[in-house]
Design a protein around this motif. Structure first.
Motif, PDB file in Angstrom:
ATOM      1  N   SER A 246       0.818  -1.222   0.000  1.00  0.00           N
ATOM      2  CA  SER A 246       0.000   0.000   0.000  1.00  0.00           C
ATOM      3  C   SER A 246       0.852   1.273   0.000  1.00  0.00           C
ATOM      4  N   LYS A 247       2.133   1.162   0.302  1.00  0.00           N
ATOM      5  CA  LYS A 247       3.033   2.321   0.333  1.00  0.00           C
ATOM      6  C   LYS A 247       3.809   2.518  -0.975  1.00  0.00           C
ATOM      7  N   ILE A 248       3.673   1.617  -1.926  1.00  0.00           N
ATOM      8  CA  ILE A 248       4.469   1.691  -3.155  1.00  0.00           C
ATOM      9  C   ILE A 248       4.231   3.002  -3.911  1.00  0.00           C
ATOM     10  N   GLY A 249       3.008   3.464  -3.993  1.00  0.00           N
ATOM     11  CA  GLY A 249       2.722   4.725  -4.686  1.00  0.00           C
ATOM     12  C   GLY A 249       3.432   5.902  -4.031  1.00  0.00           C
ATOM     13  N   ASP A 250       3.314   6.011  -2.702  1.00  0.00           N
ATOM     14  CA  ASP A 250       3.994   7.092  -1.971  1.00  0.00           C
ATOM     15  C   ASP A 250       5.503   6.965  -2.103  1.00  0.00           C
ATOM     16  N   LEU A 251       6.016   5.749  -2.001  1.00  0.00           N
ATOM     17  CA  LEU A 251       7.455   5.507  -2.120  1.00  0.00           C
ATOM     18  C   LEU A 251       7.959   5.938  -3.499  1.00  0.00           C
ATOM     19  N   THR A 252       7.257   5.525  -4.531  1.00  0.00           N
ATOM     20  CA  THR A 252       7.649   5.880  -5.902  1.00  0.00           C
ATOM     21  C   THR A 252       7.648   7.388  -6.100  1.00  0.00           C
ATOM     22  N   ASN A 253       6.590   8.048  -5.666  1.00  0.00           N
ATOM     23  CA  ASN A 253       6.514   9.508  -5.828  1.00  0.00           C
ATOM     24  C   ASN A 253       7.630  10.212  -5.062  1.00  0.00           C
ATOM     25  N   TYR A 254       7.921   9.738  -3.868  1.00  0.00           N
ATOM     26  CA  TYR A 254       8.969  10.365  -3.068  1.00  0.00           C
ATOM     27  C   TYR A 254      10.342  10.169  -3.717  1.00  0.00           C
ATOM     28  N   ILE A 255      10.639   8.950  -4.151  1.00  0.00           N
ATOM     29  CA  ILE A 255      11.928   8.696  -4.799  1.00  0.00           C
ATOM     30  C   ILE A 255      12.066   9.552  -6.065  1.00  0.00           C
ATOM     31  N   ARG A 256      11.002   9.656  -6.857  1.00  0.00           N
ATOM     32  CA  ARG A 256      11.049  10.491  -8.070  1.00  0.00           C
ATOM     33  C   ARG A 256      11.360  11.942  -7.730  1.00  0.00           C
ATOM     34  N   SER A 257      10.883  12.402  -6.579  1.00  0.00           N
ATOM     35  CA  SER A 257      11.107  13.812  -6.210  1.00  0.00           C
ATOM     36  C   SER A 257      12.541  14.090  -5.751  1.00  0.00           C
ATOM     37  N   ILE A 258      13.272  13.062  -5.285  1.00  0.00           N
ATOM     38  CA  ILE A 258      14.628  13.300  -4.773  1.00  0.00           C
ATOM     39  C   ILE A 258      15.724  12.660  -5.625  1.00  0.00           C
ATOM     40  N   HIS A 259      15.368  11.815  -6.563  1.00  0.00           N
ATOM     41  CA  HIS A 259      16.350  11.073  -7.356  1.00  0.00           C
ATOM     42  C   HIS A 259      16.947  11.983  -8.430  1.00  0.00           C
ATOM     43  N   PRO A 260      18.272  11.901  -8.653  1.00  0.00           N
ATOM     44  CA  PRO A 260      18.892  12.761  -9.660  1.00  0.00           C
ATOM     45  C   PRO A 260      18.611  12.335 -11.110  1.00  0.00           C
ATOM     46  N   PHE A 261      18.192  11.093 -11.334  1.00  0.00           N
ATOM     47  CA  PHE A 261      17.913  10.649 -12.707  1.00  0.00           C
ATOM     48  C   PHE A 261      16.662  11.343 -13.240  1.00  0.00           C
ATOM     49  N   GLU A 262      16.667  11.611 -14.537  1.00  0.00           N
ATOM     50  CA  GLU A 262      15.501  12.182 -15.216  1.00  0.00           C
ATOM     51  C   GLU A 262      14.309  11.229 -15.122  1.00  0.00           C
ATOM     52  N   MET A 263      14.616   9.933 -15.275  1.00  0.00           N
ATOM     53  CA  MET A 263      13.573   8.904 -15.188  1.00  0.00           C
ATOM     54  C   MET A 263      14.102   7.764 -14.319  1.00  0.00           C
ATOM     55  N   PRO A 264      13.917   7.858 -12.992  1.00  0.00           N
ATOM     56  CA  PRO A 264      14.462   6.818 -12.101  1.00  0.00           C
ATOM     57  C   PRO A 264      13.876   5.441 -12.383  1.00  0.00           C
ATOM     58  N   ASP A 265      14.730   4.442 -12.225  1.00  0.00           N
ATOM     59  CA  ASP A 265      14.331   3.044 -12.385  1.00  0.00           C
ATOM     60  C   ASP A 265      13.771   2.564 -11.050  1.00  0.00           C
ATOM     61  N   ILE A 266      12.449   2.507 -10.965  1.00  0.00           N
ATOM     62  CA  ILE A 266      11.760   2.059  -9.743  1.00  0.00           C
ATOM     63  C   ILE A 266      10.749   0.994 -10.166  1.00  0.00           C
ATOM     64  N   ILE A 267      10.953  -0.211  -9.693  1.00  0.00           N
ATOM     65  CA  ILE A 267      10.067  -1.330 -10.026  1.00  0.00           C
ATOM     66  C   ILE A 267       9.725  -2.043  -8.724  1.00  0.00           C
ATOM     67  N   SER A 268       8.472  -2.451  -8.561  1.00  0.00           N
ATOM     68  CA  SER A 268       8.117  -3.195  -7.345  1.00  0.00           C
ATOM     69  C   SER A 268       7.558  -4.564  -7.700  1.00  0.00           C
ATOM     70  N   LEU A 269       7.807  -5.495  -6.807  1.00  0.00           N
ATOM     71  CA  LEU A 269       7.317  -6.863  -6.944  1.00  0.00           C
ATOM     72  C   LEU A 269       6.645  -7.259  -5.637  1.00  0.00           C
ATOM     73  N   PRO A 270       5.445  -7.831  -5.705  1.00  0.00           N
ATOM     74  CA  PRO A 270       4.792  -8.266  -4.461  1.00  0.00           C
ATOM     75  C   PRO A 270       5.508  -9.470  -3.861  1.00  0.00           C
ATOM     76  N   ILE A 271       5.502  -9.548  -2.548  1.00  0.00           N
ATOM     77  CA  ILE A 271       6.082 -10.689  -1.843  1.00  0.00           C
ATOM     78  C   ILE A 271       4.977 -11.725  -1.669  1.00  0.00           C
ATOM     79  N   ASP A 272       5.177 -12.882  -2.266  1.00  0.00           N
ATOM     80  CA  ASP A 272       4.176 -13.944  -2.190  1.00  0.00           C
ATOM     81  C   ASP A 272       4.308 -14.737  -0.890  1.00  0.00           C
ATOM     82  N   ARG A 273       5.537 -15.067  -0.521  1.00  0.00           N
ATOM     83  CA  ARG A 273       5.790 -15.844   0.691  1.00  0.00           C
ATOM     84  C   ARG A 273       7.111 -15.425   1.300  1.00  0.00           C
ATOM     85  N   GLY A 274       7.306 -15.833   2.529  1.00  0.00           N
ATOM     86  CA  GLY A 274       8.561 -15.556   3.210  1.00  0.00           C
ATOM     87  C   GLY A 274       8.503 -16.029   4.645  1.00  0.00           C
TER      88      GLY A 274
END
Length: 194
Positions: free
Chosen positions: A151-179
């Motif tokens: 549920s935090k992936i959207g906020d995390l992505t937006n925050y990283i985009r706001s502070i990351h020096p890359f023009e288009m930061p590489d941010i990818i998320s994968l759900p954790i199925d088990r652990g």
């Protein structure tokens, strides 16, 4: 076979059971249950009760179908709370690439300060090949593995985009199925809910 029938007669059927069987004639799976018009008791009180119950049952089933995603989610949460089991996809791992180790540390610390993750791994340099503006590029990068609530992936992505020096930061998320269940609970305890 006739001798067996004589020794083991068929049990007497109740009148109510016979009315129900005759009132509800399974004519086809598509058409549902139909009442034969030739039956003398087809309009009796029991038949009317069954028809009324059938209508209510149809409405309940329709309501269940319409609310099933909500009910399924609630059922999973209840099951998880009672049994202590993990609901697949509750948490995710975000992969974020950074230009160098200092930028990676700064972004990781900023993510942790905002409580957008429970844990960030900073992996050493890796080689990368990619197309950028039509040209094949090669570089070394630092990879962040960010463990958080899905549920935090959207906020995390937006925050990283706001502070990351890359023009288009590489941010990818994968759900954790088990652990490891205690570890997954620990992630949940350290990342506030929305």
């Amino acid at each position: 076979m006739d001798g067996l029938r004589e020794r083991c007669p068929r049990p007497a059927r109740s009148t109510a059971l016979m009315i129900i069987e005759r009132s509800l004639n399974p004519t086809s799976l598509r058409g549902g249950w139909k009442r034969p018009s030739s039956h003398a008791h087809a309009n009796g009180p029991l038949a009317k009760l069954i028809i009324s119950a059938r209508g209510v049952l149809s409405e309940v089933l329709a309501l269940l179908v319409l609310t099933s995603p909500l009910l399924w989610g609630l059922a999973l949460q209840l099951h998880s709370a009672v049994t202590g089991t993990y609901i697949p996809g509750t948490h995710s791992i975000a992969l974020v690439t950074c230009l160098n180790e200092q930028i990676a540390r700064d972004i990781a610390r900023a993510i942790m300060d905002k409580k957008l993750a429970a844990y960030v791994n900073i992996l050493p340099k890796s080689s990368a090949l990619y197309f950028w503006k039509g040209e094949l590029e090669e570089s070394t990068e630092i990879l962040l593995l960010v463990k958080t609530r899905t549920s935090k992936i959207g906020d995390l992505t937006n925050y990283i985009r706001s502070i990351h020096p890359f023009e288009m930061p590489d941010i990818i998320s994968l759900p954790i199925d088990r652990g490891n269940p205690p570890y997954l609970r620990w992630i949940g305890e350290n990342v506030p809910r929305d």
